[in-house]
Design an enzyme around this catalytic site. Structure first.
Site, short mmCIF file in Angstrom:
data_model
loop_
_atom_site.label_atom_id
_atom_site.label_comp_id
_atom_site.label_asym_id
_atom_site.label_seq_id
_atom_site.Cartn_x
_atom_site.Cartn_y
_atom_site.Cartn_z
N LYS A 66 0.80 -1.24 0.00
CA LYS A 66 0.00 0.00 0.00
C LYS A 66 0.84 1.29 0.00
O LYS A 66 0.39 2.31 -0.50
CB LYS A 66 -0.94 0.02 1.21
N ASP A 102 -10.05 3.31 1.80
CA ASP A 102 -10.20 2.65 3.11
C ASP A 102 -10.88 3.57 4.14
O ASP A 102 -11.82 3.17 4.82
CB ASP A 102 -8.83 2.24 3.67
#
Ligand code: ATR
Length: 282
Positions: A66, A102
């Site tokens: 990420k 997210d």
């Protein structure tokens, strides 16, 4: 011809994203196909180059890529820069653009549980890892009365606070886990972003909730198990609880909408993931 989508992570064999996205493509009559690519840490750069040549339409990124992926993208959305991580990539005319869904996915899910405006809430985030960064950024961007970050390693919480304040103002403070437990009565929303309580360590809790107020909402980013011990203790106290399944589904739904300009059925996505989790040894 099917448009290609995917997930880049390591390991990815237990990911529920392929099932969730492929079902949504089918439901909406779209010719998309989503595949989980197992990409070791040292193969990320080559994998992205290969997927670009293959004209992948979009992909998700998960642990451990990420943060690393950011240097291989053509552009990065402002929120993802603030968070310092990318979980969704969109291919726009050959350019790979990074986003982070997210935090917003979490927020969308949390807001369905709150019984008062978030702007009037004192919020405590427990943990200061990658997951916490997304949650803190989304909540601070939305606006709250007070946002506190508590972590075992306090320096990491200070780092998140400093990073956020580089971009925007917010009423943010940092606590040790012990201070958080002592001052728990101050908070309307308490969120666990750590991995404590995740399968197989299901008997662990991130903090003790002895001092929590009766009207508080207790939230946990974990969805395996669906109900952590932390949430079970909260429910026994009569608190409103919120598990991590909503975040998983909403972050995926946001990515899906960016790729296809269509909104998937999140209730159906939730059911599919729940069914799959039922087959898990939680
Ligand atoms: P993620 O990207 O999933 O958030 P991470 O970056 O490894 O994962 O962060 C894990 C978080 O859980 C951190 O806040 C970590 O605390 P430290 O920063 O002190 O390491 C927290 N955590 C994990 N195990 C813990 C434990 N046994 N006790 C207290 N905190 C723990």
């Amino acid at each position: 011809m099917n448009k290609l989508y995917g997930l880049l992570g390591h390991p990815v064999r237990h990911s529920m994203s392929p099932l969730m996205h492929n079902d949504a493509f089918k439901q909406l009559g779209l010719d998309g196909y989503y595949h989980a690519f197992d990409v070791p840490e040292d193969k990320l750069k080559e994998s992205i180059a290969a997927l670009k040549i293959l004209n992948i339409s979009g992909f998700n990124v998960t642990i451990p890529h990420k943060v690393t992926i950011m240097k291989y993208l053509d552009d990065i959305d402002e929120e993802a820069v603030m968070i310092g991580a990318v979980n969704t990539v969109v291919n726009i005319e050959g350019r790979l653009i990074g986003y982070n869904t997210d935090g917003r996915g979490y927020l969308t899910s949390l807001l369905t549980k709150l019984n008062k405006p978030l702007g009037n809430c004192n919020v405590l985030v427990v943990g200061a890892g990658g997951a916490a960064r997304g949650v803190v950024t989304a909540i601070a961007n939305e606006g709250v009365a007070l946002l506190s970050i508590a972590n075992r390693t306090i320096e990491k919480a200070v780092e998140i606070k400093k990073n956020y304040l580089k971009y925007r103002e917010a009423k943010l403070n940092v606590l040790s886990l012990e201070e958080a437990e002592r001052n728990l009565a101050l908070y309307d929303v308490v969120i666990n972003t750590t991995s404590i309580g995740m399968s197989p360590n299901v008997e662990e809790v991130p903090i003790s909730i002895g001092n929590i107020k009766k009207t508080a909402v207790l939230s946990d980013l974990i969805y395996n198990p669906i109900q952590t011990k932390f949430l079970r203790l909260g429910e026994e106290k009569g608190l409103l609880t919120h598990n991590g399944l909503g975040m998983f589904v909403e972050q995926g739904a946001l990515a899906f909408s960016m790729w296809t300009q269509q909104n998937p059925d999140t209730d159906r996505m939730t059911k599919i993931v729940m069914q799959q989790l039922g087959g898990f040894s939680c």
